[in-house]
Each structure stands twice: as structure tokens, then as C-alpha cells.
Design an enzyme around this catalytic site. Structure first.
Site, PDB file in Angstrom:
ATOM      1  N   ASP A 161      75.982  -7.254  78.571  1.00  0.00           N
ATOM      2  CA  ASP A 161      74.630  -7.238  78.012  1.00  0.00           C
ATOM      3  C   ASP A 161      73.859  -8.457  78.528  1.00  0.00           C
ATOM      4  O   ASP A 161      74.378  -9.577  78.565  1.00  0.00           O
ATOM      5  CB  ASP A 161      74.685  -7.249  76.476  1.00  0.00           C
ATOM      6  CG  ASP A 161      73.362  -6.833  75.858  1.00  0.00           C
ATOM      7  OD1 ASP A 161      73.298  -5.739  75.268  1.00  0.00           O
ATOM      8  OD2 ASP A 161      72.383  -7.604  75.977  1.00  0.00           O
TER       9      ASP A 161
ATOM     10  N   HIS B 210      77.848  -0.662  72.372  1.00  0.00           N
ATOM     11  CA  HIS B 210      78.040  -2.106  72.484  1.00  0.00           C
ATOM     12  C   HIS B 210      79.490  -2.409  72.104  1.00  0.00           C
ATOM     13  O   HIS B 210      79.969  -1.936  71.068  1.00  0.00           O
ATOM     14  CB  HIS B 210      77.148  -2.862  71.491  1.00  0.00           C
ATOM     15  CG  HIS B 210      75.676  -2.652  71.659  1.00  0.00           C
ATOM     16  ND1 HIS B 210      74.841  -3.630  72.143  1.00  0.00           N
ATOM     17  CD2 HIS B 210      74.877  -1.588  71.394  1.00  0.00           C
ATOM     18  CE1 HIS B 210      73.586  -3.185  72.147  1.00  0.00           C
ATOM     19  NE2 HIS B 210      73.584  -1.947  71.696  1.00  0.00           N
TER      20      HIS B 210
ATOM     21  N   HIS C 214      74.460   4.310  74.822  1.00  0.00           N
ATOM     22  CA  HIS C 214      75.337   3.180  75.163  1.00  0.00           C
ATOM     23  C   HIS C 214      76.066   2.715  73.918  1.00  0.00           C
ATOM     24  O   HIS C 214      75.539   2.776  72.810  1.00  0.00           O
ATOM     25  CB  HIS C 214      74.548   2.012  75.776  1.00  0.00           C
ATOM     26  CG  HIS C 214      73.346   1.602  74.990  1.00  0.00           C
ATOM     27  ND1 HIS C 214      72.164   2.310  75.014  1.00  0.00           N
ATOM     28  CD2 HIS C 214      73.125   0.559  74.153  1.00  0.00           C
ATOM     29  CE1 HIS C 214      71.282   1.720  74.230  1.00  0.00           C
ATOM     30  NE2 HIS C 214      71.849   0.653  73.676  1.00  0.00           N
TER      31      HIS C 214
ATOM     32  N   GLU D 177      66.688   0.515  71.719  1.00  0.00           N
ATOM     33  CA  GLU D 177      65.703   0.056  72.705  1.00  0.00           C
ATOM     34  C   GLU D 177      65.743   0.878  73.981  1.00  0.00           C
ATOM     35  O   GLU D 177      64.713   1.135  74.591  1.00  0.00           O
ATOM     36  CB  GLU D 177      66.000  -1.406  73.099  1.00  0.00           C
ATOM     37  CG  GLU D 177      65.630  -2.428  72.065  1.00  0.00           C
ATOM     38  CD  GLU D 177      66.126  -3.812  72.464  1.00  0.00           C
ATOM     39  OE1 GLU D 177      66.379  -4.041  73.670  1.00  0.00           O
ATOM     40  OE2 GLU D 177      66.271  -4.648  71.562  1.00  0.00           O
TER      41      GLU D 177
ATOM     42  N   ASN E 143      73.330   2.406  68.603  1.00  0.00           N
ATOM     43  CA  ASN E 143      72.078   2.640  67.897  1.00  0.00           C
ATOM     44  C   ASN E 143      71.506   3.983  68.327  1.00  0.00           C
ATOM     45  O   ASN E 143      71.427   4.284  69.520  1.00  0.00           O
ATOM     46  CB  ASN E 143      71.073   1.528  68.219  1.00  0.00           C
ATOM     47  CG  ASN E 143      71.496   0.196  67.638  1.00  0.00           C
ATOM     48  OD1 ASN E 143      71.874   0.110  66.480  1.00  0.00           O
ATOM     49  ND2 ASN E 143      71.455  -0.848  68.448  1.00  0.00           N
TER      50      ASN E 143
HETATM   51  P1  AMP Z   1      69.892  -0.993  71.912  1.00  0.00           P
HETATM   52  O1  AMP Z   1      68.994  -1.679  70.943  1.00  0.00           O
HETATM   53  O2  AMP Z   1      71.163  -0.490  71.275  1.00  0.00           O
HETATM   54  O3  AMP Z   1      69.151   0.069  72.701  1.00  0.00           O
HETATM   55  O4  AMP Z   1      70.393  -2.112  72.907  1.00  0.00           O
HETATM   56  C1  AMP Z   1      69.932  -2.257  74.222  1.00  0.00           C
HETATM   57  C2  AMP Z   1      70.672  -3.425  74.806  1.00  0.00           C
HETATM   58  O5  AMP Z   1      70.507  -3.405  76.202  1.00  0.00           O
HETATM   59  C3  AMP Z   1      70.207  -4.792  74.303  1.00  0.00           C
HETATM   60  O6  AMP Z   1      71.308  -5.492  73.730  1.00  0.00           O
HETATM   61  C4  AMP Z   1      69.694  -5.484  75.582  1.00  0.00           C
HETATM   62  O7  AMP Z   1      69.979  -6.858  75.605  1.00  0.00           O
HETATM   63  C5  AMP Z   1      70.444  -4.726  76.660  1.00  0.00           C
HETATM   64  N1  AMP Z   1      69.797  -4.703  77.976  1.00  0.00           N
HETATM   65  C6  AMP Z   1      68.517  -4.379  78.255  1.00  0.00           C
HETATM   66  N2  AMP Z   1      68.303  -4.418  79.579  1.00  0.00           N
HETATM   67  C7  AMP Z   1      69.476  -4.774  80.146  1.00  0.00           C
HETATM   68  C8  AMP Z   1      69.905  -4.977  81.489  1.00  0.00           C
HETATM   69  N3  AMP Z   1      69.074  -4.840  82.534  1.00  0.00           N
HETATM   70  N4  AMP Z   1      71.204  -5.335  81.715  1.00  0.00           N
HETATM   71  C9  AMP Z   1      72.042  -5.488  80.677  1.00  0.00           C
HETATM   72  N5  AMP Z   1      71.709  -5.307  79.385  1.00  0.00           N
HETATM   73  C10 AMP Z   1      70.441  -4.946  79.120  1.00  0.00           C
END
Ligand code: AMP
Length: 118
Positions: free
Chosen positions: A33, A106, A104, A99, A91
Site C-alpha cells: 500500500d 488489505h 482488493h 476508494e 471495503n
Molecule cells: P480502499 O479504501 O479499501 O479502497 O483502499 C484503497 C487503498 O489503496 C488505500 O489504502 C490507498 O493507500 C491504496 N492506494 C491507492 N493508490 C495506490 C497505489 N498507486 N499503489 C498502492 N496503493 C495505493
């Protein structure tokens, strides 16, 4: 919700954006991440185009679901957190503040974790 093929994880899968890759197989790609919330904070994404866990669990094949689950376990092992423990989090949708609209999971660990990571 329709899949948006311009989301950032789709771009990572296509190799258009770099990532700190940990693991890859036919079913999954794992990378660290970019904004880690724990000492180990790694994301595992399926190769297929699924918006979220809900979409994945509804429409992915049994082979994809099984392969993905095995990949998550393998990534935890590679990251060295199997013995010490880890948390899985996915999420889905607005209330969970998803987001990135590509499913995905975590993997968080490497230290004693506080409340749920966001
Ligand atoms: P979510 O809120 O579950 O959609 O989490 C999205 C995650 O993706 C967040 O923890 C971000 O820090 C991570 N993220 C966003 N862009 C990137 C990227 N280019 N490389 C790695 N992680 C990312």
C-alpha cells in the site's frame, strides 16, 4: 456499479503505473500500500475486473475465488506475518469508504494492530 477500467489498480494491472510488487500469479497481484497503516500493509487484487468483494463473490468463477484466496494466504506468508498474525480487510461501497473500485484485500500486520484500519 459498472467496472471502470481507468481505476488506478486496473492501470497497475496493465503495467501503466508502477507498484511495489510482492507476488503475482494467474489469479492475483499483490503490492504494498502506498500509504501504509501498519508495518506490513499489502494489497491483494484479483486479475479479473471486479468492482468490490460483493461483485467478486457474486460473479467470479470458483477457480478465481479459490485462486485468489490461496494468493492472499501466500502473500501473508511472503510478508512474514503468518506466525505473528495479520488482519484482512475489504471495503465495499460508500459506507466503508472504498476508494479504489477494483476489489482488493488489505493485509495488515507486522505489529500489534489497533482498531480496524480504514
Ligand atoms: P480502499 O479504501 O479499501 O479502497 O483502499 C484503497 C487503498 O489503496 C488505500 O489504502 C490507498 O493507500 C491504496 N492506494 C491507492 N493508490 C495506490 C497505489 N498507486 N499503489 C498502492 N496503493 C495505493
Amino acid at each position: 456499479m459498472a467496472y471502470d477500467s481507468n481505476n488506478i489498480f486496473a492501470k497497475i494491472l496493465r503495467g501503466e503505473i508502477p507498484c511495489d510488487k510482492v507476488y503475482e500469479d494467474d489469479f492475483a497481484l499483490a503490492f504494498r500500500d502506498i500509504n501504509p497503516q501498519a508495518k506490513v500493509h499489502t494489497l491483494v487484487i484479483p486479475k479479473g475486473a471486479y468492482v468490490s468483494f460483493d461483485d467478486f463473490a457474486t460473479t467470479a468463477s470458483d477457480a478465481e475465488i479459490g485462486g485468489f484466496a490461496r494468493a492472499v494466504q501466500a502473500v501473508a506468508a511472503l510478508e512474514g506475518v503468518t506466525e505473528s498474525g495479520y488482519r484482512l480487510l475489504a471495503n465495499h461501497g460508500k459506507h466503508a469508504h472504498q476508494e479504489v473500485p477494483h476489489f482488493h484485500i488489505h493485509i495488515a500486520g507486522g505489529e500489534s494492530l489497533p482498531g480496524l484500519i480504514a
